[in-house]
Write a protein that holds these residues in place. Structure first.
Motif, PDB file in Angstrom:
ATOM      1  N   LEU A  60       0.914  -1.104  -0.047  1.00  0.00           N
ATOM      2  CA  LEU A  60      -0.135   0.033  -0.067  1.00  0.00           C
ATOM      3  C   LEU A  60       0.831   1.270   0.136  1.00  0.00           C
ATOM      4  O   LEU A  60       0.382   2.089  -0.628  1.00  0.00           O
ATOM      5  N   SER A  61       2.106   1.175   0.841  1.00  0.00           N
ATOM      6  CA  SER A  61       2.774   2.540   0.544  1.00  0.00           C
ATOM      7  C   SER A  61       3.568   2.466  -0.624  1.00  0.00           C
ATOM      8  O   SER A  61       4.151   3.607  -0.727  1.00  0.00           O
ATOM      9  N   GLY A  62       3.564   1.561  -1.525  1.00  0.00           N
ATOM     10  CA  GLY A  62       4.320   1.772  -2.831  1.00  0.00           C
ATOM     11  C   GLY A  62       3.199   2.234  -3.822  1.00  0.00           C
ATOM     12  O   GLY A  62       3.691   2.275  -4.858  1.00  0.00           O
ATOM     13  N   ARG A  63       2.099   2.651  -3.355  1.00  0.00           N
ATOM     14  CA  ARG A  63       1.162   3.332  -4.355  1.00  0.00           C
ATOM     15  C   ARG A  63       1.275   4.605  -4.735  1.00  0.00           C
ATOM     16  O   ARG A  63       1.651   5.285  -3.499  1.00  0.00           O
ATOM     17  N   ARG A  64       1.171   5.173  -5.691  1.00  0.00           N
ATOM     18  CA  ARG A  64       1.058   6.594  -6.129  1.00  0.00           C
ATOM     19  C   ARG A  64      -0.230   7.002  -6.907  1.00  0.00           C
ATOM     20  O   ARG A  64      -0.531   6.278  -7.788  1.00  0.00           O
ATOM     21  N   ASN A  65      -0.438   8.130  -6.921  1.00  0.00           N
ATOM     22  CA  ASN A  65      -1.534   8.533  -7.520  1.00  0.00           C
ATOM     23  C   ASN A  65      -1.119   9.820  -8.451  1.00  0.00           C
ATOM     24  O   ASN A  65      -0.351  10.452  -8.314  1.00  0.00           O
ATOM     25  N   CYS A  66      -1.887   9.669  -9.786  1.00  0.00           N
ATOM     26  CA  CYS A  66      -1.341  10.780 -10.705  1.00  0.00           C
ATOM     27  C   CYS A  66      -2.438  11.730 -10.585  1.00  0.00           C
ATOM     28  O   CYS A  66      -3.854  11.408 -10.703  1.00  0.00           O
ATOM     29  N   ARG A  67      -2.046  12.935 -10.432  1.00  0.00           N
ATOM     30  CA  ARG A  67      -3.310  14.099 -10.456  1.00  0.00           C
ATOM     31  C   ARG A  67      -3.722  14.318 -11.856  1.00  0.00           C
ATOM     32  O   ARG A  67      -5.047  14.897 -11.909  1.00  0.00           O
ATOM     33  N   GLY A  68      -2.977  14.116 -12.662  1.00  0.00           N
ATOM     34  CA  GLY A  68      -3.663  14.266 -14.194  1.00  0.00           C
ATOM     35  C   GLY A  68      -4.587  13.142 -14.450  1.00  0.00           C
ATOM     36  O   GLY A  68      -5.934  13.516 -14.917  1.00  0.00           O
ATOM     37  N   LEU A  69      -4.178  11.978 -14.419  1.00  0.00           N
ATOM     38  CA  LEU A  69      -5.108  10.842 -14.808  1.00  0.00           C
ATOM     39  C   LEU A  69      -5.994  10.582 -13.722  1.00  0.00           C
ATOM     40  O   LEU A  69      -7.033   9.715 -13.990  1.00  0.00           O
ATOM     41  N   ARG A  70      -5.564  10.826 -12.631  1.00  0.00           N
ATOM     42  CA  ARG A  70      -6.407  10.384 -11.116  1.00  0.00           C
ATOM     43  C   ARG A  70      -6.694   8.721 -11.123  1.00  0.00           C
ATOM     44  O   ARG A  70      -7.754   8.458 -11.027  1.00  0.00           O
ATOM     45  N   GLN A  71      -5.383   8.317 -11.410  1.00  0.00           N
ATOM     46  CA  GLN A  71      -5.393   6.969 -11.347  1.00  0.00           C
ATOM     47  C   GLN A  71      -4.135   6.474 -10.396  1.00  0.00           C
ATOM     48  O   GLN A  71      -3.186   7.186 -10.224  1.00  0.00           O
ATOM     49  N   ASP A  72      -4.264   5.278  -9.853  1.00  0.00           N
ATOM     50  CA  ASP A  72      -3.313   4.642  -8.986  1.00  0.00           C
ATOM     51  C   ASP A  72      -2.185   4.170  -9.722  1.00  0.00           C
ATOM     52  O   ASP A  72      -2.613   3.400 -10.894  1.00  0.00           O
ATOM     53  N   LEU A  73      -1.069   4.017  -9.387  1.00  0.00           N
ATOM     54  CA  LEU A  73       0.043   3.042 -10.001  1.00  0.00           C
ATOM     55  C   LEU A  73       0.839   2.381  -8.879  1.00  0.00           C
ATOM     56  O   LEU A  73       1.049   3.148  -7.675  1.00  0.00           O
TER      57      LEU A  73
END
Length: 133
Positions: A72-85
């Motif tokens: 879970l701490s390895g997740r990031r969100n993209c402000r532009g796409l509003r997606q998790d990676l």
């Protein structure tokens, strides 16, 4: 959520009740992460009885706490796409920048290790009793 606590039962129950009332749920559905408390499970039984339905199967996924925190701490969100990676599988070329759109990658407060650790304590307190239920 940002404090590592569960969404209040009443809010979650009402969301699930409304969703299960939708026509596309009449032939079956999959619940992921619900119910999370015994009161939610009791209400789910009532909701299903109202719809003339019942659960066919319940799965418990068991994952080591350290692994949960790592993932879970390895997740990031993209402000532009509003997606998790997941950084483990989708390493950006430039740290903090989305390769797909150039948007900022950020870590949500509820994905920080200290918040996840609080969520795991909350889980042990409120969700683990569902196993007996």
């Amino acid at each position: 959520m940002n404090d590592g606590k569960l969404v209040p039962d009443e809010v979650t129950i009402n969301m699930v009740r409304a969703r299960l009332a939708e026509p596309d749920a009449s032939d079956g559905f999959l619940l992921d992460g619900f119910p999370r408390t015994v009161p939610q499970a009791v209400e789910l039984d009532k909701i299903l009885a109202d719809f003339g339905s019942q659960l066919d199967i319940v799965l418990e996924l068991v994952v080591d706490n350290d692994e949960v925190i790592r993932r879970l701490s390895g997740r990031r969100n993209c402000r532009g796409l509003r997606q998790d990676l997941a950084l483990e599988f989708d390493v950006p070329t430039h740290e903090g920048i989305c390769d797909r759109c150039g948007g900022e990658l950020y870590q949500r407060d509820d994905d920080k290790p200290e918040t996840i650790a609080k969520r795991l304590v909350e889980y042990a307190d409120k969700t683990a009793p569902l196993i007996e239920f």
